[in-house]
Design a protein around this motif. Structure first.
Motif, PDB file in Angstrom:
ATOM      1  N   GLU A  26      57.471  30.439  33.167  1.00 23.99           N
ATOM      2  CA  GLU A  26      57.129  32.121  32.970  1.00 23.99           C
ATOM      3  C   GLU A  26      55.463  32.208  32.634  1.00 23.99           C
ATOM      4  OE1 GLU A  26      58.126  36.130  30.471  1.00 23.99           O
ATOM      5  OE2 GLU A  26      59.347  34.098  30.348  1.00 23.99           O
ATOM      6  N   VAL A  27      55.184  31.362  31.842  1.00 28.67           N
ATOM      7  CA  VAL A  27      53.754  31.368  31.589  1.00 28.67           C
ATOM      8  C   VAL A  27      52.907  30.900  32.817  1.00 28.67           C
ATOM      9  CG1 VAL A  27      51.815  30.091  30.145  1.00 28.67           C
ATOM     10  CG2 VAL A  27      53.939  30.951  28.980  1.00 28.67           C
ATOM     11  N   SER A  28      53.517  29.901  33.783  1.00 33.36           N
ATOM     12  CA  SER A  28      52.909  29.508  34.595  1.00 33.36           C
ATOM     13  C   SER A  28      52.872  30.465  35.851  1.00 33.36           C
ATOM     14  CB  SER A  28      53.581  28.203  35.479  1.00 33.36           C
ATOM     15  OG  SER A  28      52.999  27.993  36.593  1.00 33.36           O
ATOM     16  N   GLU A  29      53.730  31.226  35.845  1.00 33.00           N
ATOM     17  CA  GLU A  29      53.865  32.490  36.908  1.00 33.00           C
ATOM     18  C   GLU A  29      52.931  33.528  36.477  1.00 33.00           C
ATOM     19  OE1 GLU A  29      54.568  34.268  40.478  1.00 33.00           O
ATOM     20  OE2 GLU A  29      55.318  32.346  39.710  1.00 33.00           O
ATOM     21  N   ASN A  30      52.647  33.823  35.008  1.00 27.53           N
ATOM     22  CA  ASN A  30      51.736  34.603  34.940  1.00 27.53           C
ATOM     23  C   ASN A  30      50.377  34.127  35.055  1.00 27.53           C
ATOM     24  OD1 ASN A  30      53.878  36.384  33.792  1.00 27.53           O
ATOM     25  ND2 ASN A  30      53.696  35.788  31.760  1.00 27.53           N
ATOM     26  N   LEU A  31      49.984  33.192  34.669  1.00 27.29           N
ATOM     27  CA  LEU A  31      48.678  32.558  35.092  1.00 27.29           C
ATOM     28  C   LEU A  31      48.385  32.665  36.509  1.00 27.29           C
ATOM     29  CD1 LEU A  31      48.651  29.626  32.567  1.00 27.29           C
ATOM     30  CD2 LEU A  31      47.120  31.582  32.598  1.00 27.29           C
ATOM     31  N   LEU A  32      49.501  32.423  37.517  1.00 20.24           N
ATOM     32  CA  LEU A  32      49.071  32.351  38.824  1.00 20.24           C
ATOM     33  C   LEU A  32      48.877  33.857  39.219  1.00 20.24           C
ATOM     34  CD1 LEU A  32      51.831  30.016  40.235  1.00 20.24           C
ATOM     35  CD2 LEU A  32      49.273  29.802  40.280  1.00 20.24           C
ATOM     36  N   ASN A  33      49.609  34.822  38.540  1.00 20.34           N
ATOM     37  CA  ASN A  33      49.493  36.320  38.885  1.00 20.34           C
ATOM     38  C   ASN A  33      47.920  36.753  38.350  1.00 20.34           C
ATOM     39  OD1 ASN A  33      51.685  36.569  40.157  1.00 20.34           O
ATOM     40  ND2 ASN A  33      52.859  37.299  38.056  1.00 20.34           N
ATOM     41  N   LEU A  34      47.405  36.225  37.324  1.00 19.73           N
ATOM     42  CA  LEU A  34      46.361  36.545  36.896  1.00 19.73           C
ATOM     43  C   LEU A  34      45.040  35.961  37.740  1.00 19.73           C
ATOM     44  CD1 LEU A  34      44.535  37.637  34.388  1.00 19.73           C
ATOM     45  CD2 LEU A  34      44.847  35.432  33.386  1.00 19.73           C
ATOM     46  N   ALA A  35      45.304  34.524  38.156  1.00 17.40           N
ATOM     47  CA  ALA A  35      44.284  34.070  39.129  1.00 17.40           C
ATOM     48  C   ALA A  35      44.315  35.006  40.422  1.00 17.40           C
ATOM     49  CB  ALA A  35      44.734  32.678  39.464  1.00 17.40           C
ATOM     50  N   ARG A  36      45.562  35.340  40.964  1.00 16.72           N
ATOM     51  CA  ARG A  36      45.496  36.214  42.226  1.00 16.72           C
ATOM     52  C   ARG A  36      44.814  37.580  41.895  1.00 16.72           C
ATOM     53  NH1 ARG A  36      50.986  36.536  42.600  1.00 16.72           N
ATOM     54  NH2 ARG A  36      50.955  34.325  42.899  1.00 16.72           N
ATOM     55  N   ALA A  37      44.937  38.234  40.628  1.00 20.84           N
ATOM     56  CA  ALA A  37      44.150  39.189  40.330  1.00 20.84           C
ATOM     57  C   ALA A  37      42.727  39.130  40.065  1.00 20.84           C
ATOM     58  CB  ALA A  37      44.632  39.910  38.953  1.00 20.84           C
ATOM     59  N   TYR A  38      42.270  38.008  39.714  1.00 15.79           N
ATOM     60  CA  TYR A  38      40.931  37.774  39.508  1.00 15.79           C
ATOM     61  C   TYR A  38      40.239  37.611  41.184  1.00 15.79           C
ATOM     62  CZ  TYR A  38      40.592  36.770  34.715  1.00 15.79           C
ATOM     63  OH  TYR A  38      40.632  36.741  33.167  1.00 15.79           O
ATOM     64  N   ARG A  39      40.954  37.061  41.903  1.00 17.35           N
ATOM     65  CA  ARG A  39      40.542  36.953  43.091  1.00 17.35           C
ATOM     66  C   ARG A  39      40.432  38.075  43.924  1.00 17.35           C
ATOM     67  NH1 ARG A  39      42.676  31.605  43.129  1.00 17.35           N
ATOM     68  NH2 ARG A  39      40.680  30.097  43.230  1.00 17.35           N
ATOM     69  N   THR A  40      41.534  38.845  43.750  1.00 19.03           N
ATOM     70  CA  THR A  40      41.434  40.320  44.579  1.00 19.03           C
ATOM     71  C   THR A  40      40.225  41.122  43.862  1.00 19.03           C
ATOM     72  OG1 THR A  40      43.887  40.366  44.593  1.00 19.03           O
ATOM     73  CG2 THR A  40      42.664  42.286  44.780  1.00 19.03           C
ATOM     74  N   GLN A  41      40.010  40.898  42.727  1.00 18.52           N
ATOM     75  CA  GLN A  41      38.900  41.697  42.105  1.00 18.52           C
ATOM     76  C   GLN A  41      37.535  41.120  42.689  1.00 18.52           C
ATOM     77  OE1 GLN A  41      39.289  41.064  37.810  1.00 18.52           O
ATOM     78  NE2 GLN A  41      39.768  43.327  37.536  1.00 18.52           N
ATOM     79  N   ALA A  42      37.401  39.777  42.755  1.00 20.54           N
ATOM     80  CA  ALA A  42      36.188  39.337  43.424  1.00 20.54           C
ATOM     81  C   ALA A  42      36.091  39.879  45.122  1.00 20.54           C
ATOM     82  CB  ALA A  42      36.182  37.797  43.327  1.00 20.54           C
ATOM     83  N   ASP A  43      37.090  39.787  45.528  1.00 21.08           N
ATOM     84  CA  ASP A  43      37.192  40.313  47.099  1.00 21.08           C
ATOM     85  C   ASP A  43      36.733  41.711  47.294  1.00 21.08           C
ATOM     86  OD1 ASP A  43      37.750  37.665  47.833  1.00 21.08           O
ATOM     87  OD2 ASP A  43      40.055  38.442  47.910  1.00 21.08           O
ATOM     88  N   VAL A  44      37.326  42.520  46.248  1.00 24.20           N
ATOM     89  CA  VAL A  44      36.908  44.036  46.457  1.00 24.20           C
ATOM     90  C   VAL A  44      35.310  44.037  46.162  1.00 24.20           C
ATOM     91  CG1 VAL A  44      37.300  45.990  45.201  1.00 24.20           C
ATOM     92  CG2 VAL A  44      39.179  44.654  45.751  1.00 24.20           C
ATOM     93  N   LEU A  45      34.917  43.474  45.120  1.00 22.91           N
ATOM     94  CA  LEU A  45      33.475  43.435  44.872  1.00 22.91           C
ATOM     95  C   LEU A  45      32.546  43.145  46.027  1.00 22.91           C
ATOM     96  CD1 LEU A  45      33.331  42.294  41.112  1.00 22.91           C
ATOM     97  CD2 LEU A  45      32.996  44.622  41.931  1.00 22.91           C
ATOM     98  N   LYS A  46      33.011  41.960  46.556  1.00 25.19           N
ATOM     99  CA  LYS A  46      32.243  41.373  47.750  1.00 25.19           C
ATOM    100  C   LYS A  46      32.293  42.346  48.997  1.00 25.19           C
ATOM    101  CE  LYS A  46      32.074  37.320  50.714  1.00 25.19           C
ATOM    102  NZ  LYS A  46      32.566  35.996  51.034  1.00 25.19           N
ATOM    103  N   ALA A  47      33.479  42.918  49.081  1.00 21.23           N
ATOM    104  CA  ALA A  47      33.573  43.946  50.192  1.00 21.23           C
ATOM    105  C   ALA A  47      32.804  45.191  49.976  1.00 21.23           C
ATOM    106  CB  ALA A  47      34.988  44.331  50.509  1.00 21.23           C
TER     107      ALA A  47
END
Length: 56
Positions: A26-47
């Protein structure tokens, strides 16, 4: 702006490393979701930055 995207991508990498290192699924899945959210934020800022450059 580039510093922000770089920071977010580094945070995503850290979260993914911790996700792989933890035994709790469960912790692993939450961390992966967090990583996905960080990358999404970075992509939005870049765009957004790219869009601003086009307008000039």
């Amino acid at each position: 702006m580039p510093k922000e995207t770089k920071f977010l991508r580094k945070q995503a990498d850290k979260a993914e490393r911790r996700a792989r290192a933890t035994a709790d699924a469960e912790v692993s899945e939450n961390l992966l979701n967090l990583a996905r959210a960080y990358r999404t934020q970075a992509d939005v800022l870049k765009a957004k930055r790219k869009q601003e450059k086009k307008r000039r």
